[in-house]
Design a protein around this motif. Structure first.
Motif, PDB file in Angstrom:
ATOM      1  N   ARG A 188       0.836  -1.201   0.000  1.00 25.69           N
ATOM      2  CA  ARG A 188       0.000   0.000   0.000  1.00 25.69           C
ATOM      3  C   ARG A 188       0.869   1.248   0.000  1.00 25.69           C
ATOM      4  NH1 ARG A 188      -4.133   0.415   4.751  1.00 25.69           N
ATOM      5  NH2 ARG A 188      -2.277   1.017   5.933  1.00 25.69           N
ATOM      6  N   THR A 189       0.606   2.130  -0.936  1.00 24.38           N
ATOM      7  CA  THR A 189       1.312   3.415  -0.999  1.00 24.38           C
ATOM      8  C   THR A 189       0.659   4.377  -0.017  1.00 24.38           C
ATOM      9  OG1 THR A 189       2.051   3.123  -3.268  1.00 24.38           O
ATOM     10  CG2 THR A 189       1.811   5.391  -2.495  1.00 24.38           C
ATOM     11  N   GLU A 190       1.480   5.028   0.812  1.00 21.85           N
ATOM     12  CA  GLU A 190       0.954   5.862   1.888  1.00 21.85           C
ATOM     13  C   GLU A 190       1.196   7.350   1.685  1.00 21.85           C
ATOM     14  OE1 GLU A 190       2.711   3.814   5.351  1.00 21.85           O
ATOM     15  OE2 GLU A 190       0.701   2.953   5.616  1.00 21.85           O
ATOM     16  N   SER A 191       1.902   7.708   0.605  1.00 23.72           N
ATOM     17  CA  SER A 191       2.171   9.123   0.355  1.00 23.72           C
ATOM     18  C   SER A 191       2.394   9.352  -1.131  1.00 23.72           C
ATOM     19  CB  SER A 191       3.413   9.582   1.135  1.00 23.72           C
ATOM     20  OG  SER A 191       3.797  10.891   0.760  1.00 23.72           O
ATOM     21  N   ALA A 192       2.030  10.537  -1.588  1.00 25.35           N
ATOM     22  CA  ALA A 192       2.314  10.915  -2.977  1.00 25.35           C
ATOM     23  C   ALA A 192       3.784  11.237  -3.185  1.00 25.35           C
ATOM     24  CB  ALA A 192       1.459  12.133  -3.363  1.00 25.35           C
ATOM     25  N   ASP A 193       4.533  11.366  -2.106  1.00 28.16           N
ATOM     26  CA  ASP A 193       5.970  11.616  -2.181  1.00 28.16           C
ATOM     27  C   ASP A 193       6.677  10.302  -2.534  1.00 28.16           C
ATOM     28  OD1 ASP A 193       8.672  12.125  -1.807  1.00 28.16           O
ATOM     29  OD2 ASP A 193       8.385  13.201   0.089  1.00 28.16           O
ATOM     30  N   PRO A 194       7.344  10.217  -3.678  1.00 24.24           N
ATOM     31  CA  PRO A 194       7.965   8.953  -4.075  1.00 24.24           C
ATOM     32  C   PRO A 194       9.085   8.508  -3.148  1.00 24.24           C
ATOM     33  CG  PRO A 194       8.651  10.725  -5.552  1.00 24.24           C
ATOM     34  CD  PRO A 194       7.546  11.278  -4.692  1.00 24.24           C
ATOM     35  N   ARG A 195       9.582   9.406  -2.311  1.00 25.17           N
ATOM     36  CA  ARG A 195      10.646   9.032  -1.376  1.00 25.17           C
ATOM     37  C   ARG A 195      10.106   8.296  -0.162  1.00 25.17           C
ATOM     38  NH1 ARG A 195      12.835  15.075  -1.113  1.00 25.17           N
ATOM     39  NH2 ARG A 195      10.565  15.262  -0.936  1.00 25.17           N
ATOM     40  N   VAL A 196       8.783   8.329   0.036  1.00 28.38           N
ATOM     41  CA  VAL A 196       8.168   7.606   1.149  1.00 28.38           C
ATOM     42  C   VAL A 196       7.868   6.180   0.685  1.00 28.38           C
ATOM     43  CG1 VAL A 196       6.202   7.475   2.716  1.00 28.38           C
ATOM     44  CG2 VAL A 196       7.180   9.715   2.101  1.00 28.38           C
ATOM     45  N   ALA A 197       8.481   5.222   1.346  1.00 31.19           N
ATOM     46  CA  ALA A 197       8.331   3.827   0.932  1.00 31.19           C
ATOM     47  C   ALA A 197       6.902   3.342   1.161  1.00 31.19           C
ATOM     48  CB  ALA A 197       9.300   2.948   1.716  1.00 31.19           C
ATOM     49  N   PRO A 198       6.426   2.435   0.324  1.00 32.40           N
ATOM     50  CA  PRO A 198       5.105   1.849   0.564  1.00 32.40           C
ATOM     51  C   PRO A 198       5.148   0.909   1.762  1.00 32.40           C
ATOM     52  CG  PRO A 198       6.194   0.712  -1.236  1.00 32.40           C
ATOM     53  CD  PRO A 198       7.084   1.874  -0.868  1.00 32.40           C
TER      54      PRO A 198
END
Length: 516
Positions: A381-391
């Motif tokens: 699950r992706t938790e942020s639109a920031d690509p640096r934030v890991a799913p």
């Protein structure tokens, strides 16, 4: 002449990732001189073999076992709700085939039957994929024939069983009545045998070396390293390129078609960041929804594993040529699939695999015991639109009694092997004997030692509709110009490690694209 990093005009196909699938796909597509192919790889892209460090070539080492290795990317995952784990993937030309163990066993016929049914297309049937399996290999042991190829880019050789510990493993398996399996890349009855490997003469021949290095002179192929793709660019509902970070700059690279070959963690994450995935989750993460594709990241499939170490009676010879000894495939007590349990022998101590050393005097050796029953669980699950934030990645191991029972079966099988007189010739027993007769105690013992085989599949599953995200040719449902071609599209992990099948996926989808 196309060299790594050389710019090219707008490519016909842009491939994200030069790993097991991406290297094969790009090399095959670029055989057509009229098709311009650009490959973007996050890691380094050497121009020749001399650019690979020794640690990435020595087949007695497994760089993927070292979370701090510079050619490895790390992903924090949860094997169970209370157990965190660091999963690793390759970040170098060749992807995870550059840092894995060189295990190169084909999927079983039952896997292809299951995948073909899910995809609604006999393109994935064993009969249809066999010519591709033959085409991609150069079998140095068996040569060309109805089952094997002798002219493909990937050289395959079976591990030697001459090491005293490998000989003892073979005799222990024979004493317990397990059959010999002379060719684990045929479809024979599961049993004991050598491991087909893409390690030859002690050198790990990853897919970047096998497929791409010889193709770099093609004027229609460009391979660029150090490129972090952040999302797919979509305009009017169609994929038109990618957003990429390179040398401190962010740019949009346009292409006629985009193919994600970034692996079962990164490919679904890129889809999510591009607005393709479960609408509610994307909205919660702050990602504008382009297409509601609930199957992207909805579950994953992998193989739980436990390492059982044993103490040699006396100093044994150093591993030669490969860290791998023999492999035994047997069937769990529930008999879900023939040969759904695997016992893999390491001739290098675990301390050496983790520490990057072939020899660790006085250290125990190990068997890697895993359950390879096809199953789906967990979630990405992706938790942020920031690509640096890991799913957030959850494996969902040990959820059912069937899960726990199969692990008990394979641990007990290893204990039985070590207890034979034949294996007693080299071993004085397990380092940490398990409570074999008590299911609850054994479950606890396993839970505290649980790991994974790093065989993730199924995060972007193929199928006709419903619980799927792509079709049999990797085309993302409802998004023209976009495909996925890596193990994320396999609905379930195969009954064997998926490295061979990752390459096959690149070959199969390249063939489908060239046929159109």
């Amino acid at each position: 002449m196309a060299k790594p990093g050389t710019p090219m005009s707008r490519p016909d196909v842009l491939v994200v990732g030069a790993g097991g699938s991406g290297s094969a796909l790009a090399a095959r597509l670029s055989e057509d001189p009229s098709r311009r192919v650009l490959v973007l790889e996050a890691g380094p892209v050497p121009a020749d073999l001399s650019g690979f460090p020794e640690s990435l070539l020595d087949a007695r080492l497994v760089p993927g076992a070292q979370a701090d290795h510079p050619a490895v990317s790390t992903h924090l995952v949860r094997l169970t709700p209370g157990q965190a784990y660091v999963a690793t993937r390759g970040r170098y030309l060749g992807g995870s085939t550059t840092v894995n163990g060189g295990y190169f066993i084909r999927a079983r016929e039952a896997d292809f039957t299951r995948w073909a049914a899910a995809a609604g297309d006999d393109l994935w049937s064993y009969e249809r994929v066999l010519p591709l399996l033959r085409r991609m290999e150069n079998d140095l042991d068996l040569g060309g024939g109805p089952l094997h190829g002798d002219g493909g880019p990937l050289r395959v050789r079976r591990t030697s069983l001459a090491h005293p510990a490998a000989e003892a493993f073979r005799e222990a398996a024979r004493a317990l009545g397990y059959p010999e399996e002379a060719d684990k890349n045929a479809q024979e009855a599961p049993g004991f045998g050598a491991v087909p490997s893409n390690a030859v003469d002690g050198i790990r021949i990853n897919t970047g070396i096998a497929y791409l290095l010889s193709a770099l002179s093609r004027p229609n192929l460009t391979v660029r390293g150090g490129c972090l793709v952040r999302s797919v660019a979509i305009s009017g509902g169609r994929a038109t390129g990618v957003v990429v970070e390179h040398a401190g700059r962010t740019e949009v690279i346009e292409a006629g078609e985009v193919v994600l070959c970034a692996g079962a963690f990164v490919s679904p994450h890129l889809l999510h960041l591009s607005g393709l995935g479960p609408a509610r989750d994307l909205e919660r993460a702050g990602v504008p929804v382009v297409a509601d594709l609930p199957a992207v990241g909805a579950a994953l499939s992998d193989h739980p594993q436990v390492a059982l170490e044993w103490t040699p009676r006396e100093a044994l010879p150093e591993a030669s040529g490969s860290w791998l000894g023999g492999a035994l495939h047997l069937t769990s007590s529930r008999g879900a699939e023939p040969g759904d349990l695997e016992v893999l022998q390491s001739l290098v101590p675990l301390a050496g695999l983790v520490g990057g050393a072939v020899s660790v005097p006085g250290a125990p050796l190990a068997f890697l015991a895993s359950v390879q029953t096809p199953r789906r669980a967990g979630r990405l699950r992706t938790e942020s639109a920031d690509p640096r934030v890991a799913p957030r990645i959850d494996y969902g191991y040990l959820e059912t009694e069937a899960d726990r029972g199969a692990l008990r079966d394979v641990v007990r099988a290893v204990a039985s092997l070590v207890a034979t007189d034949a294996f007693g010739e080299v071993s004085s027993g397990l380092v940490e004997p398990a409570a074999l007769d008590d299911d609850n105690a054994l479950d606890l013992w396993i839970a505290t030692r649980l790991g994974t085989s790093q065989h993730t599949c199924g995060t972007v599953p193929m199928g006709i509709e419903g619980d799927s995200a792509v079709d049999s040719q990797g085309r993302v449902h409802g998004v023209p110009g976009l495909r996925v071609a890596d193990t994320s599209i396999l609905p379930t992990a195969p009954l064997r490690g998926p490295a061979n099948t990752a390459v096959l996926t690149g070959e199969l989808i390249a063939a489908a694209m060239r046929a159109q």
